[in-house]
Design a protein around this motif. Structure first.
Motif, PDB file in Angstrom:
ATOM      1  N   MET A  63      -1.469  -0.339   5.239  1.00  0.00           N
ATOM      2  CA  MET A  63      -2.407  -1.571   6.350  1.00  0.00           C
ATOM      3  C   MET A  63      -3.583  -1.634   5.711  1.00  0.00           C
ATOM      4  SD  MET A  63       0.813  -2.387   7.135  1.00  0.00           S
ATOM      5  CE  MET A  63       0.705  -4.052   8.313  1.00  0.00           C
ATOM      6  N   VAL A  64      -4.051  -2.811   5.277  1.00  0.00           N
ATOM      7  CA  VAL A  64      -5.501  -3.416   5.238  1.00  0.00           C
ATOM      8  C   VAL A  64      -5.364  -4.637   6.147  1.00  0.00           C
ATOM      9  CG1 VAL A  64      -6.909  -4.451   3.495  1.00  0.00           C
ATOM     10  CG2 VAL A  64      -4.989  -2.893   3.122  1.00  0.00           C
ATOM     11  N   THR A  65      -6.687  -4.265   7.012  1.00  0.00           N
ATOM     12  CA  THR A  65      -7.286  -5.344   7.977  1.00  0.00           C
ATOM     13  C   THR A  65      -7.801  -6.094   7.445  1.00  0.00           C
ATOM     14  OG1 THR A  65      -7.858  -3.338   9.450  1.00  0.00           O
ATOM     15  CG2 THR A  65      -9.075  -5.738   9.825  1.00  0.00           C
ATOM     16  N   TYR A  66      -7.512  -7.523   7.032  1.00  0.00           N
ATOM     17  CA  TYR A  66      -7.500  -8.391   6.558  1.00  0.00           C
ATOM     18  C   TYR A  66      -8.036  -9.293   7.257  1.00  0.00           C
ATOM     19  CZ  TYR A  66      -7.511 -11.914   2.282  1.00  0.00           C
ATOM     20  OH  TYR A  66      -7.850 -13.156   1.671  1.00  0.00           O
ATOM     21  N   TYR A  67      -9.481 -10.041   7.551  1.00  0.00           N
ATOM     22  CA  TYR A  67      -9.756 -11.440   8.701  1.00  0.00           C
ATOM     23  C   TYR A  67      -9.415 -10.727   9.735  1.00  0.00           C
ATOM     24  CZ  TYR A  67     -11.162 -13.726   4.559  1.00  0.00           C
ATOM     25  OH  TYR A  67     -12.233 -14.186   3.544  1.00  0.00           O
ATOM     26  N   GLY A  68      -9.316  -9.709   9.852  1.00  0.00           N
ATOM     27  CA  GLY A  68      -8.863  -8.687  11.879  1.00  0.00           C
ATOM     28  C   GLY A  68      -7.215  -8.718  11.660  1.00  0.00           C
ATOM     29  N   THR A  69      -6.717  -9.053  10.974  1.00  0.00           N
ATOM     30  CA  THR A  69      -4.814  -8.930  10.904  1.00  0.00           C
ATOM     31  C   THR A  69      -5.005  -7.749   9.746  1.00  0.00           C
ATOM     32  OG1 THR A  69      -4.972 -10.895  11.118  1.00  0.00           O
ATOM     33  CG2 THR A  69      -2.897 -10.497  10.726  1.00  0.00           C
ATOM     34  N   PRO A  70      -4.096  -7.075  10.620  1.00  0.00           N
ATOM     35  CA  PRO A  70      -2.818  -5.857   9.795  1.00  0.00           C
ATOM     36  C   PRO A  70      -2.119  -6.384   8.487  1.00  0.00           C
ATOM     37  CG  PRO A  70      -3.050  -5.388  11.862  1.00  0.00           C
ATOM     38  CD  PRO A  70      -3.042  -7.173  11.753  1.00  0.00           C
ATOM     39  N   THR A  71      -2.143  -6.450   6.944  1.00  0.00           N
ATOM     40  CA  THR A  71      -1.734  -6.696   6.041  1.00  0.00           C
ATOM     41  C   THR A  71      -1.591  -5.887   5.310  1.00  0.00           C
ATOM     42  OG1 THR A  71      -3.114  -8.557   6.398  1.00  0.00           O
ATOM     43  CG2 THR A  71      -1.446  -8.806   4.416  1.00  0.00           C
ATOM     44  N   PRO A  72       0.229  -5.915   4.879  1.00  0.00           N
ATOM     45  CA  PRO A  72       0.629  -4.811   3.615  1.00  0.00           C
ATOM     46  C   PRO A  72      -0.227  -4.841   1.945  1.00  0.00           C
ATOM     47  CG  PRO A  72       2.110  -5.829   4.869  1.00  0.00           C
ATOM     48  CD  PRO A  72       0.855  -6.412   4.720  1.00  0.00           C
ATOM     49  N   LEU A  73      -1.129  -3.717   1.835  1.00  0.00           N
ATOM     50  CA  LEU A  73      -1.460  -3.580   0.574  1.00  0.00           C
ATOM     51  C   LEU A  73      -0.986  -5.001  -1.163  1.00  0.00           C
ATOM     52  CD1 LEU A  73      -3.755  -2.672  -1.401  1.00  0.00           C
ATOM     53  CD2 LEU A  73      -2.979  -0.796  -1.630  1.00  0.00           C
ATOM     54  N   ALA A  74       0.430  -4.560  -0.695  1.00  0.00           N
ATOM     55  CA  ALA A  74       1.383  -5.305  -1.380  1.00  0.00           C
ATOM     56  C   ALA A  74       1.160  -6.888  -1.674  1.00  0.00           C
ATOM     57  CB  ALA A  74       2.633  -4.801  -1.605  1.00  0.00           C
ATOM     58  N   GLN A  75       0.758  -7.072   0.103  1.00  0.00           N
ATOM     59  CA  GLN A  75       0.074  -8.660  -0.029  1.00  0.00           C
ATOM     60  C   GLN A  75      -1.081  -9.329  -0.544  1.00  0.00           C
ATOM     61  OE1 GLN A  75       1.934  -9.792   3.896  1.00  0.00           O
ATOM     62  NE2 GLN A  75       3.949  -9.137   3.533  1.00  0.00           N
ATOM     63  N   LEU A  76      -1.691  -8.108  -0.871  1.00  0.00           N
ATOM     64  CA  LEU A  76      -3.215  -8.642  -0.873  1.00  0.00           C
ATOM     65  C   LEU A  76      -3.656  -7.605  -2.397  1.00  0.00           C
ATOM     66  CD1 LEU A  76      -4.732  -7.472   1.978  1.00  0.00           C
ATOM     67  CD2 LEU A  76      -4.301  -9.560   1.821  1.00  0.00           C
ATOM     68  N   ALA A  77      -2.975  -7.250  -3.007  1.00  0.00           N
ATOM     69  CA  ALA A  77      -3.210  -6.896  -4.511  1.00  0.00           C
ATOM     70  C   ALA A  77      -2.130  -6.416  -5.437  1.00  0.00           C
ATOM     71  CB  ALA A  77      -4.281  -5.635  -4.368  1.00  0.00           C
ATOM     72  N   SER A  78      -2.130  -6.880  -6.801  1.00  0.00           N
ATOM     73  CA  SER A  78      -1.217  -6.255  -7.626  1.00  0.00           C
ATOM     74  C   SER A  78      -1.685  -4.439  -8.051  1.00  0.00           C
ATOM     75  CB  SER A  78      -1.212  -6.785  -8.937  1.00  0.00           C
ATOM     76  OG  SER A  78      -2.587  -6.806  -9.592  1.00  0.00           O
ATOM     77  N   MET A  79      -1.071  -3.967  -7.943  1.00  0.00           N
ATOM     78  CA  MET A  79      -0.979  -2.501  -8.839  1.00  0.00           C
ATOM     79  C   MET A  79       0.025  -1.516  -9.848  1.00  0.00           C
ATOM     80  SD  MET A  79       0.209  -0.680  -4.951  1.00  0.00           S
ATOM     81  CE  MET A  79       0.428  -2.048  -3.596  1.00  0.00           C
ATOM     82  N   GLN A  80      -0.985  -1.007 -10.340  1.00  0.00           N
ATOM     83  CA  GLN A  80      -0.873  -0.628 -12.276  1.00  0.00           C
ATOM     84  C   GLN A  80      -0.309   0.219 -12.341  1.00  0.00           C
ATOM     85  OE1 GLN A  80      -3.392  -3.411 -14.203  1.00  0.00           O
ATOM     86  NE2 GLN A  80      -1.805  -4.864 -14.048  1.00  0.00           N
ATOM     87  N   ASN A  81       0.044   1.412 -13.253  1.00  0.00           N
ATOM     88  CA  ASN A  81      -0.045   2.479 -13.206  1.00  0.00           C
ATOM     89  C   ASN A  81      -0.266   2.785 -14.950  1.00  0.00           C
ATOM     90  OD1 ASN A  81      -0.059   6.104 -12.610  1.00  0.00           O
ATOM     91  ND2 ASN A  81       2.604   5.396 -11.633  1.00  0.00           N
ATOM     92  N   PRO A  82      -2.022   3.228 -14.910  1.00  0.00           N
ATOM     93  CA  PRO A  82      -2.245   2.944 -16.698  1.00  0.00           C
ATOM     94  C   PRO A  82      -1.926   4.456 -16.698  1.00  0.00           C
ATOM     95  CG  PRO A  82      -4.108   2.852 -15.271  1.00  0.00           C
ATOM     96  CD  PRO A  82      -2.922   2.609 -14.050  1.00  0.00           C
TER      97      PRO A  82
END
Length: 184
Positions: free
Chosen positions: A41-60
């Protein structure tokens, strides 16, 4: 009537097993896996938000995860949230555009700690199954005046079989995860 109680119990137990498997996937093995970061959970503008909603993830690479935020202003918050995750030992670095998370090699001692964590999660899931079984048994017992003893006994026997099936599913998932963790 008993069939409805058993069906409800079976559905709830299946969900408990899914939650247990999801919890197991959040425990890291030697590889970087985007599933480990699903509950971050990332604090995004004061709101806990799941990381998957804020960024894309890749496994190089096997031990590296590349996180590309949709909003560049969230880089520092994402980086801090990853550092704050317990039992992850992740080392995020920020280059201004993406975050590279390098997972350190697991030591034998650390692997055994992770096995203990997974076993605790499995035990929690089994407790959840037992609670569901108890409430279903209470539901069957509620029909005491309406149904015969044989019918209730048959329902309880079927409930035990359903419970055993789901406990075995948790044990299988635990065995699989334990083997995955201990494999070097």
């Amino acid at each position: 009537m008993i069939a409805e109680v058993l069906s409800d119990a079976s559905e709830r137990m299946a969900k408990a097993v899914e939650v247990a498997k999801e919890d197991f996937s959040n425990v890291r093995t030697g590889r970087a896996n985007p599933a480990m970061f699903q509950k971050v959970m990332v604090t995004y503008y004061g709101t806990p938000t799941p990381l998957a909603q804020l960024a894309s993830m890749q496994n190089p690479e096997a031990r590296t995860l590349l996180i590309t935020p949709f909003d560049k202003s969230a880089l520092r918050d994402i980086e801090q949230a990853i550092r704050d995750v317990p039992n992850l030992d992740a080392n995020p670095t920020n280059d201004g555009n993406v975050i590279r998370v390098t997972m350190p090699e697991l030591t034998e001692e650390r692997r055994k700690e992770y096995v203990k964590i997974v076993k605790a999660k499995a035990e929690d899931a089994k407790v959840s199954l037992r609670n569901i079984r108890r409430s279903a048994k209470d539901g069957i017992d509620a029909f005491k005046g309406e149904l015969g003893d044989d019918e209730r006994a048959r329902g309880e026997k079927e409930l035990e079989a359903i419970t055993k099936k789901f406990v075995d599913a948790i044990d299988d998932a635990l065995k699989h995860k334990e083997a995955e963790l201990l494999k070097v």
